[in-house]
Structures are given as structure tokens and as C-alpha cells.
Design a protein around this motif. Structure first.
Motif, PDB file in Angstrom:
ATOM      1  N   THR A 111       0.828  -1.209   0.000  1.00 34.39           N
ATOM      2  CA  THR A 111       0.000   0.000   0.000  1.00 34.39           C
ATOM      3  C   THR A 111       0.860   1.255   0.000  1.00 34.39           C
ATOM      4  O   THR A 111       0.577   2.228  -0.709  1.00 34.39           O
ATOM      5  CB  THR A 111      -0.942  -0.002   1.219  1.00 34.39           C
ATOM      6  N   MET A 112       1.930   1.245   0.802  1.00 42.76           N
ATOM      7  CA  MET A 112       2.837   2.388   0.848  1.00 42.76           C
ATOM      8  C   MET A 112       3.468   2.639  -0.517  1.00 42.76           C
ATOM      9  O   MET A 112       3.554   3.783  -0.973  1.00 42.76           O
ATOM     10  CB  MET A 112       3.928   2.157   1.900  1.00 42.76           C
ATOM     11  N   GLN A 113       3.913   1.562  -1.165  1.00 37.55           N
ATOM     12  CA  GLN A 113       4.551   1.704  -2.472  1.00 37.55           C
ATOM     13  C   GLN A 113       3.598   2.319  -3.494  1.00 37.55           C
ATOM     14  O   GLN A 113       4.015   3.075  -4.373  1.00 37.55           O
ATOM     15  CB  GLN A 113       5.046   0.338  -2.966  1.00 37.55           C
ATOM     16  N   GLY A 148       2.049   7.746  -5.876  1.00 38.70           N
ATOM     17  CA  GLY A 148       0.974   8.237  -6.741  1.00 38.70           C
ATOM     18  C   GLY A 148       0.520   7.240  -7.783  1.00 38.70           C
ATOM     19  O   GLY A 148      -0.316   7.571  -8.634  1.00 38.70           O
ATOM     20  N   LYS A 149       1.055   6.000  -7.738  1.00 38.90           N
ATOM     21  CA  LYS A 149       0.621   4.990  -8.708  1.00 38.90           C
ATOM     22  C   LYS A 149      -0.842   4.628  -8.482  1.00 38.90           C
ATOM     23  O   LYS A 149      -1.564   4.308  -9.417  1.00 38.90           O
ATOM     24  CB  LYS A 149       1.509   3.752  -8.602  1.00 38.90           C
ATOM     25  N   THR A 150      -1.250   4.643  -7.233  1.00 38.14           N
ATOM     26  CA  THR A 150      -2.654   4.473  -6.878  1.00 38.14           C
ATOM     27  C   THR A 150      -3.115   5.741  -6.179  1.00 38.14           C
ATOM     28  O   THR A 150      -2.474   6.205  -5.232  1.00 38.14           O
ATOM     29  CB  THR A 150      -2.864   3.263  -5.959  1.00 38.14           C
ATOM     30  N   LEU A 199      12.946  12.885  -9.719  1.00 37.21           N
ATOM     31  CA  LEU A 199      12.723  11.688  -8.916  1.00 37.21           C
ATOM     32  C   LEU A 199      11.837  10.680  -9.635  1.00 37.21           C
ATOM     33  O   LEU A 199      11.311   9.748  -9.022  1.00 37.21           O
ATOM     34  CB  LEU A 199      12.099  12.058  -7.563  1.00 37.21           C
ATOM     35  N   GLY A 200      11.678  10.867 -10.930  1.00 39.11           N
ATOM     36  CA  GLY A 200      10.895   9.921 -11.711  1.00 39.11           C
ATOM     37  C   GLY A 200       9.525  10.453 -12.083  1.00 39.11           C
ATOM     38  O   GLY A 200       9.241  11.641 -11.975  1.00 39.11           O
ATOM     39  N   ARG A 201       8.680   9.560 -12.510  1.00 41.75           N
ATOM     40  CA  ARG A 201       7.341   9.892 -12.998  1.00 41.75           C
ATOM     41  C   ARG A 201       6.388  10.038 -11.811  1.00 41.75           C
ATOM     42  O   ARG A 201       6.261   9.123 -11.004  1.00 41.75           O
ATOM     43  CB  ARG A 201       6.883   8.776 -13.939  1.00 41.75           C
ATOM     44  N   ILE A 202       5.732  11.201 -11.721  1.00 37.39           N
ATOM     45  CA  ILE A 202       4.816  11.454 -10.614  1.00 37.39           C
ATOM     46  C   ILE A 202       3.525  12.061 -11.163  1.00 37.39           C
ATOM     47  O   ILE A 202       3.489  12.564 -12.287  1.00 37.39           O
ATOM     48  CB  ILE A 202       5.440  12.387  -9.566  1.00 37.39           C
ATOM     49  N   VAL A 204      11.418  14.480  -1.167  1.00 38.71           N
ATOM     50  CA  VAL A 204      10.378  13.471  -1.346  1.00 38.71           C
ATOM     51  C   VAL A 204       9.335  14.023  -2.301  1.00 38.71           C
ATOM     52  O   VAL A 204       9.202  15.239  -2.456  1.00 38.71           O
ATOM     53  CB  VAL A 204       9.691  13.071  -0.020  1.00 38.71           C
ATOM     54  N   ILE A 205       8.617  13.122  -2.932  1.00 35.18           N
ATOM     55  CA  ILE A 205       7.481  13.548  -3.746  1.00 35.18           C
ATOM     56  C   ILE A 205       6.229  13.514  -2.887  1.00 35.18           C
ATOM     57  O   ILE A 205       6.105  12.686  -1.981  1.00 35.18           O
ATOM     58  CB  ILE A 205       7.313  12.660  -4.994  1.00 35.18           C
TER      59      ILE A 205
END
Length: 223
Positions: free
Chosen positions: A7-9, A14-16, A37-40, A170-171
Motif C-alpha cells: 500500500t505504501m509503495q 501516486g501509482k494508486t 525523482l521519476g514519474r509522478i 520526497v514527492i
């Protein structure tokens, strides 16, 4: 614990998305954007720690006011660089850090974050992050423990410093309500895990007692 990790991941990247934050005003799904920091998600940002927290390190324990237990004269917890019991070292009459802050272990087990909801006194170079910006401290605590990997720059005894931690990011959602909602879900899961752990320990104690009785013949099965 495995469910919480998954769930944290999902939630902290923001994937879920939680349903109330997943769509635009016209009902269309929000898209993603690329960052360092990647795709957000399009309505998330990269937040630097030194722009959102005052960061400082703890010092020596106050010898003139130190108690192993909480008392009326020593009501404020002392926290050190430890994981067990959330780093609780003792209690004092002094308060140096504010509630709604984060601590990060800077020696020993490096980089572990804890949310602090009361006045406290940090010692042994434990790092304190007091919020001044747009990041929810509870959300940030989960994000640090799940997503941030601190690299050690110092030589000799491995340790983190306030300037080092300040460089990290952090994002997070720009809407602080979404940060709070995510943190609430994860905090509720922590509470459920704690309740299950207590139930497991109680069941183990019962089993241990039954083994002592049955395997010594003190209690016999009725056949």
C-alpha cells in the motif's frame, strides 16, 4: 505488514490515487509528469527537506533533570538514536523540540524516521525535522522510511548530519489534504498491525502454557 508495504509503495508514489483526488474537475483522470525523482502525478511536486523543515541535531542528555519514568517534574520524553521502543531513553523537565515533528536516526541504524506528537528532548545527535513548509510530517515520515535511501558522506563513524539530510527530497501531493489522507490510512494500518501483534503474542503465551501442561502430563486429555 506485507499489505501495508504494498500500500505504501502505491500511495506514496501516486501509482494508486485515493478516489477523491484521482480526477480533474471535469471528471477526467489526472496524468503523470516527469521529474528528477521519476514519474509522478501532475498535481504532485518534489519537496526538498531544507525548504520544508528546520533541521537540527540533538545533544547530550540533561544530567540535572533525568528520570527513567515519566513524572510530574519530568514529563518530556528523551529520544536517542535507537529503534527499539521508538528510541525512548528517559524523561526530563526540558523540552527542546516541538510536537508534530520528525526524528531521523543519525548514528547506528541510520535513516529511520519516527513521527513525534509531543514536546521532547533529542540526544546523541538524533536529527529533528520541524515543519515550516508544505509537507505533512506524518506523510513525510512514511515517505522517508519507504522511499528515501540516505548515503553516508562522512568518514570514520557512519553518521548523518543536518546539512546532508537537508539535500534530500520526497514527492508529495501539492494538496496537503491528500497527504493527510494517505498518512491517516497508513497510520490506521499501523494500529491494526500492532493489535494483531498483541494478539499473536497472547496466543503464543497461551500455547507455551498449554505445552508445559500437556507435555509434562500435569493436564491429561480426556479419552
Amino acid at each position: 505488514e506485507a499489505i501495508k508495504t504494498g500500500t505504501m509503495q502505491q500511495l506514496l508514489t501516486g501509482k494508486t490515487r485515493l478516489p477523491e483526488f484521482a480526477t480533474r474537475d471535469d471528471g477526467s483522470l489526472k496524468e503523470f509528469k516527469q521529474t528528477e525523482l521519476g514519474r509522478i502525478p501532475e498535481d504532485w511536486e518534489v519537496f526538498k527537506f531544507n525548504e520544508n523543515f528546520v533541521i537540527f541535531a540533538g545533544g547530550d542528555a540533561p544530567r540535572d533533570s533525568l528520570s527513567k519514568t515519566k513524572t510530574e517534574s519530568n514529563p518530556y520524553p528523551i529520544f536517542a538514536n535507537a529503534i527499539q521502543n521508538k528510541g525512548l531513553y528517559g524523561y526530563t523537565s526540558y523540552k527542546r523540540a516541538k510536537p508534530d515533528s520528525i526524528t531521523i536516526t543519525a548514528r547506528g541504524y541510520l535513516g529511520h524516521a519516527e513521527y513525534r506528537d509531543e514536546y521532547f528532548f533529542p540526544i546523541v545527535r538524533l536529527l529533528v525535522l520541524e515543519p515550516i513548509g508544505s509537507l505533512d510530517p506524518k506523510y513525510t515520515t512514511f515517505a522517508i522510511n519507504s522511499l528515501v535511501e540516505f548515503s553516508i558522506e562522512s568518514t570514520g563513524v557512519p553518521q548523518l548530519t543536518a546539512p546532508q539530510v537537508g539535500k534530500y527530497s520526497v514527492i508529495a501531493p501539492m494538496d496537503k489534504k491528500e497527504q493527510t489522507a494517505i498518512a491517516t490510512i497508513l497510520s490506521d494500518m499501523d494500529a491494526e498491525i500492532q493489535a494483531l501483534q498483541q494478539r499473536l503474542e497472547k496466543t503464543r503465551d497461551i500455547k507455551q502454557g498449554m505445552m508445559q501442561q500437556l507435555l509434562t502430563g500435569k493436564v491429561r486429555l480426556a479419552y
